[in-house]
Motif scaffolding. Sequence first.
Motif, short mmCIF file in Angstrom:
data_model
loop_
_atom_site.label_atom_id
_atom_site.label_comp_id
_atom_site.label_asym_id
_atom_site.label_seq_id
_atom_site.Cartn_x
_atom_site.Cartn_y
_atom_site.Cartn_z
N SER A 210 75.82 72.22 46.12
CA SER A 210 75.34 71.37 45.04
C SER A 210 75.68 69.73 45.29
CB SER A 210 76.29 71.68 43.94
OG SER A 210 75.77 72.88 43.63
N LEU A 211 76.22 69.43 46.64
CA LEU A 211 76.28 68.07 46.82
C LEU A 211 75.03 67.53 47.37
CD1 LEU A 211 79.99 68.01 48.62
CD2 LEU A 211 79.46 66.90 46.31
N ARG A 212 74.31 68.46 47.73
CA ARG A 212 72.80 67.89 48.23
C ARG A 212 71.89 67.69 47.05
NH1 ARG A 212 71.28 72.60 52.82
NH2 ARG A 212 73.38 72.28 53.97
N ARG A 213 72.35 67.80 45.98
CA ARG A 213 71.54 67.26 44.64
C ARG A 213 72.48 66.19 44.01
NH1 ARG A 213 67.27 69.94 43.07
NH2 ARG A 213 66.96 72.33 43.60
N PRO A 214 72.48 64.81 44.50
CA PRO A 214 73.28 63.87 43.82
C PRO A 214 73.51 63.86 42.22
CG PRO A 214 72.07 63.04 45.70
CD PRO A 214 71.37 64.26 45.52
N GLY A 215 74.54 63.91 41.78
CA GLY A 215 75.11 63.93 40.38
C GLY A 215 75.31 65.25 39.78
N MET A 216 74.95 66.42 40.80
CA MET A 216 75.15 67.75 40.05
C MET A 216 76.62 68.01 40.09
SD MET A 216 74.05 70.77 39.22
CE MET A 216 72.28 70.88 39.79
N VAL A 217 77.38 67.72 41.13
CA VAL A 217 78.57 67.96 40.89
C VAL A 217 79.48 67.14 39.89
CG1 VAL A 217 80.94 68.22 42.12
CG2 VAL A 217 78.74 68.96 43.20
N ALA A 218 79.17 65.88 39.75
CA ALA A 218 79.78 65.21 38.77
C ALA A 218 79.44 65.66 37.47
CB ALA A 218 79.20 63.48 39.06
N GLY A 219 78.32 66.03 37.31
CA GLY A 219 77.86 66.60 35.82
C GLY A 219 78.67 67.95 35.62
N ILE A 220 78.90 68.76 36.77
CA ILE A 220 79.43 70.17 36.55
C ILE A 220 80.95 69.57 36.12
CG2 ILE A 220 80.69 72.26 37.48
CD1 ILE A 220 78.05 72.00 39.27
N ALA A 266 73.46 65.94 30.91
CA ALA A 266 72.37 65.23 31.36
C ALA A 266 72.13 65.01 32.99
CB ALA A 266 72.59 63.80 30.84
N LEU A 267 73.36 64.86 33.39
CA LEU A 267 73.52 64.95 34.98
C LEU A 267 72.87 66.09 35.66
CD1 LEU A 267 76.56 62.83 36.08
CD2 LEU A 267 74.29 62.34 36.62
N VAL A 268 73.46 67.23 35.11
CA VAL A 268 73.13 68.40 35.56
C VAL A 268 71.61 68.83 35.73
CG1 VAL A 268 73.24 70.86 35.24
CG2 VAL A 268 75.43 69.57 35.35
N VAL A 269 70.95 68.53 34.35
CA VAL A 269 69.57 68.75 34.05
C VAL A 269 68.79 67.66 35.04
CG1 VAL A 269 67.92 68.53 32.43
CG2 VAL A 269 69.74 69.49 31.85
N TRP A 270 69.25 66.60 35.26
CA TRP A 270 68.60 65.51 35.83
C TRP A 270 68.65 65.71 37.50
CZ3 TRP A 270 69.73 62.31 39.95
CH2 TRP A 270 68.99 61.40 40.28
N ALA A 271 69.76 66.21 37.87
CA ALA A 271 69.79 66.79 39.36
C ALA A 271 69.30 68.16 39.66
CB ALA A 271 71.43 66.88 39.72
N ALA A 272 69.16 68.86 38.89
CA ALA A 272 68.42 70.28 39.00
C ALA A 272 67.01 70.05 39.04
CB ALA A 272 68.85 71.21 38.05
N THR A 273 66.40 69.21 38.26
CA THR A 273 64.93 69.10 37.94
C THR A 273 64.12 67.82 38.92
OG1 THR A 273 65.28 67.39 36.42
CG2 THR A 273 65.08 69.72 35.66
N ARG A 274 65.00 67.60 39.84
CA ARG A 274 64.50 66.55 40.96
C ARG A 274 63.51 67.23 41.79
NH1 ARG A 274 68.34 62.58 43.94
NH2 ARG A 274 66.31 61.63 44.57
N ARG A 275 62.59 66.56 42.04
CA ARG A 275 61.67 67.07 43.24
C ARG A 275 61.96 67.76 44.39
NH1 ARG A 275 56.34 66.91 41.37
NH2 ARG A 275 55.88 65.68 39.24
N GLU A 276 62.87 66.95 45.06
CA GLU A 276 63.50 67.27 46.27
C GLU A 276 64.19 68.74 46.19
OE1 GLU A 276 64.24 62.72 47.48
OE2 GLU A 276 65.95 64.17 47.56
N SER A 277 63.67 69.37 47.37
CA SER A 277 64.34 70.75 47.34
C SER A 277 65.42 70.75 47.91
CB SER A 277 63.23 71.66 48.09
OG SER A 277 62.99 71.15 49.43
N LEU A 278 66.40 71.66 47.68
CA LEU A 278 67.70 71.89 48.01
C LEU A 278 67.64 72.98 49.56
CD1 LEU A 278 70.89 71.87 47.88
CD2 LEU A 278 70.48 73.83 46.62
N VAL A 279 67.84 72.45 50.47
CA VAL A 279 67.68 72.97 51.87
C VAL A 279 68.90 73.25 52.20
CG1 VAL A 279 66.94 72.82 54.27
CG2 VAL A 279 65.50 71.71 52.28
N ARG A 280 69.19 74.82 52.69
CA ARG A 280 70.62 75.11 53.37
C ARG A 280 70.29 74.85 54.80
NH1 ARG A 280 73.27 78.11 49.67
NH2 ARG A 280 72.36 78.77 47.54
N GLY A 281 71.46 74.41 55.38
CA GLY A 281 71.65 74.20 56.75
C GLY A 281 72.45 75.38 57.34
#
Length: 281
Positions: A210-220, A266-281
């Motif tokens: 979730s750190l790949r979606r900036p703001g997600m962990v802060a929201g959690i 609000a942060l979780v919703v914003w981070a989860a709905t951003r267009r950039e996809s989550l790519v696992r490495g």
Amino acid sequence: MPQELLLPFPNIDPIAFAIGPFAVRWYALGYLFGVGLGAAYGYLLLANTRLWHKGEPPFAAKDIWDFAFWTMLAIVIGGRVGYVLFYNLPYYLANPVEIINTLDGGMSYHGGMLGLMLAVILFTRFKGNGNWLSGLDLIASVSTIGIFLVRIANFINAELYGAPTTLPWGVVFPTDPEQLPRHPSQLYEAALEGLLLFLVIRIFTHVFYSLRRPGMVAGIFGIGYGLSRIAVEFVRLPDEQIGYLYGGWLTMGMVLSVPLVLAGLALVVWAATRRESLVRG
């Protein structure tokens, strides 16, 4: 209640050690070790670039030790200012010199949190062009360590205890003038806001990336801390100078935690709905 059903208070000396007239309290050590261990864990997170959005942490891992100094200042200044504003403003307006007297123990978690948020935003900008939302994610990932240690120190100090209870783990605190078995609310907070929230966030950072979606962990963190604090406030005694608000069950801790939960959502919703996809490495 029979004494054998009560959880005995350990009666640990609030002073960890003393050298001559200089005494070091467990409460101070809770902050120091919280920042130190948090910085060490933060270093590991920052060094693992695959955890972060586009492989770019908010700042270099080596800079975490500089930020640890910023952290101490932010927590102390923010915590004290927050306590003055949120919990005892009339008194400090009448006695402004007492604002700098931190020996009375007046610190606000929510004030310290706001100070820390401002510090990481400024530090991220100061060190380069890192994403400040990722900076908030970083402190959300590590701050539960300090929360756990400081709440344990609150228990050792026999302060911030809860309402009377008939539950078998009720504690009779030596500082309680009524000497009633009470909820060890400090331990509840250590378990919920510290240990449990750390484990939840660890799953999101290392399993769901979730750190790949900036703001997600802060929201959690905002959601988890806010809900945990509100839950404990139902059994924790409010500050004596404020009491229950509106003559009922509402406390200042609840009031300050509600915006935190809403901002987290609000942060979780914003981070989860951003267009950039989550790519696992």
